[in-house]
Design a protein around this motif. Structure first.
Motif, PDB file in Angstrom:
ATOM      1  N   ASN A  54     -58.007  21.936 -36.320  1.00 47.82           N
ATOM      2  CA  ASN A  54     -58.130  21.796 -37.768  1.00 47.82           C
ATOM      3  C   ASN A  54     -57.066  20.912 -38.363  1.00 47.82           C
ATOM      4  O   ASN A  54     -56.865  20.914 -39.562  1.00 47.82           O
ATOM      5  N   CYS A  61     -66.179  16.357 -40.452  1.00 48.28           N
ATOM      6  CA  CYS A  61     -66.158  17.421 -39.445  1.00 48.28           C
ATOM      7  C   CYS A  61     -67.088  17.041 -38.311  1.00 48.28           C
ATOM      8  O   CYS A  61     -68.196  16.604 -38.563  1.00 48.28           O
ATOM      9  N   ARG A 111     -64.955  25.084 -42.561  1.00 53.03           N
ATOM     10  CA  ARG A 111     -63.760  24.356 -42.121  1.00 53.03           C
ATOM     11  C   ARG A 111     -63.440  23.248 -43.119  1.00 53.03           C
ATOM     12  O   ARG A 111     -62.288  22.954 -43.435  1.00 53.03           O
TER      13      ARG A 111
END
Lengths: 242, 291
Positions: free
Chosen positions: A12, A143, A215
């Motif tokens: 991340n 992402c 996320r």
């Protein structure tokens, strides 16, 4: 789950961000945005009088010109222009200056993955620099979903090509408010959870997509903090000659 | 406003048309409160869809797809794969805003989206388009012409592309003495060994189907017409394949922010639409094979 990324980042972790505004002198607003090695320059000219032929004269109009680093302008550039135009139209307050056109020119300096999100971030900062009225900022993130199912953020170009699928997501910036938390929710979700723009490539399962959204939202909070610090810092450096 | 008894009275009919032109958003909102749209469709229903040969129609939006095959040398990185080139044209016949010198803004964007969707969905295995490994492979040029643009351009274009590939028959060819590929006349006449024995169809796996929805406040309208698309600017296109995997979720900006519940509703509507479209496609293909 431990994932080995080539540059040693965790799943991340975003690449180092750098943003500087007011770098071009003739443009009314300009910004340079870099995420790792991806660097994009954006310039804003406007509002100028008059709108283009098929546009609504009761609202301000936004025009985007995308210049790639090399090569001729083709379909991918036209697609980026359309996505950028619609994203920026949704964050600008178009009723303030009706019958005007604001032009945003995006120049790609280097492409090392996550190009469209970098361009959206750069264009947004350039609009702030030009003083165009906006409802909120657009925070863009990329992402990727790998074949084995894990999700990584902010890929480099090599990582993007190896992945099964990737999604470019744009969220409004996170809100810091003095009002009680319950009053700023829409349908039980905070405003910054809504998606302004989403563009996906490649096949992923629906569950993977919702995981990417989660996320992406978490990353957009970090990006919003970076933007806030950057904007506050440069506004106190008011002695910089334009 | 006299909307319910607009059939008999001429004066109220004129008022309705004027209201529709002057205040389009309020006209639509009056309908949305009753969960219906001006063309009497419920919010979640798509327009009538038909496929005839490679002509696909969703409501009034009409698209014609044509495939031309050419032999080419495959690239060095992929010596046993063919190639597909997809192009989308919006000739002036389709809409009053398209003029010969001024190409429509939507055309290159839909072309790129279609290209990305078809290639990434894996519908066509490019190895099937190979003839002689390293020397010759098929290049399929897919051209889609929009004949009438009335909203949901991407959906109709994708449907017509899928229909065109379903009907595609690869011709019989053989290698002649100069090493070139030529069209074989008939099975018995030629003394050269044909590269493929008979005209064959391409095997299509995991066909992608799409649904475009428009978001307005709390309402989700499936399959918008051009009028609806121009008034309500938040458009979401979801593409699912036959195993319910997400091929693409395309939401380019728009005043309405999409929350998780709205996205889940759009995906649910698309799942229903996939079933409808699969049935329509099967009927069209079996109709063609009877001929």
């Amino acid at each position: 789950m431990e994932v080995d990324r080539e540059d040693g980042r965790s799943q991340n972790q975003l690449r180092p961000l750098a943003c500087s505004r007011n770098i071009l002198h003739r443009a009314h607003g300009s910004a340079s945005w870099s995420q790792g090695d991806t660097k994009v320059l954006a310039a804003v000219y406007g509002p100028k009088a008059g709108t283009k032929k098929n546009e609504n004269p009761e609202k301000a109009c936004i025009e985007v010109i995308w210049k790639p680093k090399t090569g001729q302008i083709g379909k991918p550039e036209k697609e980026y222009e359309m996505i950028l135009k619609r994203t920026l139209e949704s964050i600008c307050i178009l009723t303030v200056n009706p019958n005007t056109t604001t032009s945003i020119i995006v120049q790609v300096v280097n492409d090392d993955g996550a190009l469209l999100p970098s361009a959206i971030n750069a264009a947004c900062m350039a609009l702030v620099d030009a003083g165009i009225p906006m409802k909120h900022l657009a925070v863009a993130i990329c992402c990727c979903v790998a074949k084995s199912g894990y999700v990584i953020l902010d890929p480099t170009k090599l990582e993007e090509q190896k992945m099964k699928a990737f999604a470019y997501l744009v969220f409004p910036n996170s809100v810091r408010s003095v009002l009680p938390e319950g009053s700023l929710r829409v349908e039980g979700e905070p405003i910054e959870n809504g998606i302004i723009t989403s563009v996906t490539h490649g096949i992923m399962s629906v569950a993977d997509y919702f995981y990417c959204l989660e996320r992406g939202r978490a990353a957009s909070v970090k990006l919003s903090d970076f933007l806030r610090r950057n904007l506050q810092q440069q506004s106190t450096d008011s002695s910089r000659a334009g | 406003m006299g909307l319910s008894n607009a059939s008999g009275d001429l004066s109220t009919e004129v008022e309705v048309d004027a209201f529709r032109c002057l205040f389009p958003l309020r006209f639509y909102e009056k309908h949305l409160l009753e969960s219906i749209r001006p063309d009497a469709r419920p919010l979640g229903r798509a327009r009538e869809t038909t496929i005839a040969l490679a002509l696909a129609k969703i409501g009034s939006t009409t698209m014609l797809a044509a495939i031309k095959m050419e032999v080419m040398t495959p690239s060095l990185e992929t010596p046993d794969e063919g190639c597909i080139a997809i192009d989308f044209h919006m000739p002036p016949i389709c809409s009053p805003i398209v003029r010969p010198g001024r190409p429509a803004e939507a055309a290159p964007v839909v072309a790129k989206q279609l290209s990305d969707t078809i290639l990434s969905s894996g519908m066509i295995n490019l190895k099937e388009l190979s003839l002689v490994s390293g020397k010759a492979a098929w290049m399929a040029y897919l051209d889609i012409y929009c004949l009438d643009a009335d909203g949901a351009l991407f959906d109709t274009a994708l449907l017509s592309a899928v229909a065109a590939f379903s009907h595609l028959e690869i011709p019989v060819v053989s290698l002649n003495d100069d090493g070139k590929i030529v069209l074989s006349e008939e099975q018995g006449l030629s003394d050269r060994e044909p590269v493929n024995k008979e005209k064959r169809k391409i095997n299509l796996s995991s066909i992608p189907f799409s649904l475009t929805c428009v978001l307005h406040k709390n309402y989700i309208l499936a399959d918008p017409t051009a009028e609806e698309e121009s008034i309500m600017d938040t458009i979401v296109t979801v593409v699912l394949d036959s195993s319910s995997q997400l091929v693409s979720l395309h939401k380019p900006g728009g005043t309405v922010l999409a929350y998780t519940s709205a996205i889940q509703d759009c995906i649910a509507l698309t799942r229903q639409r996939v079933k409808e479209l699969q049935k329509i496609l099967e009927e069209a293909i079996s109709g063609m094979e009877v001929d």
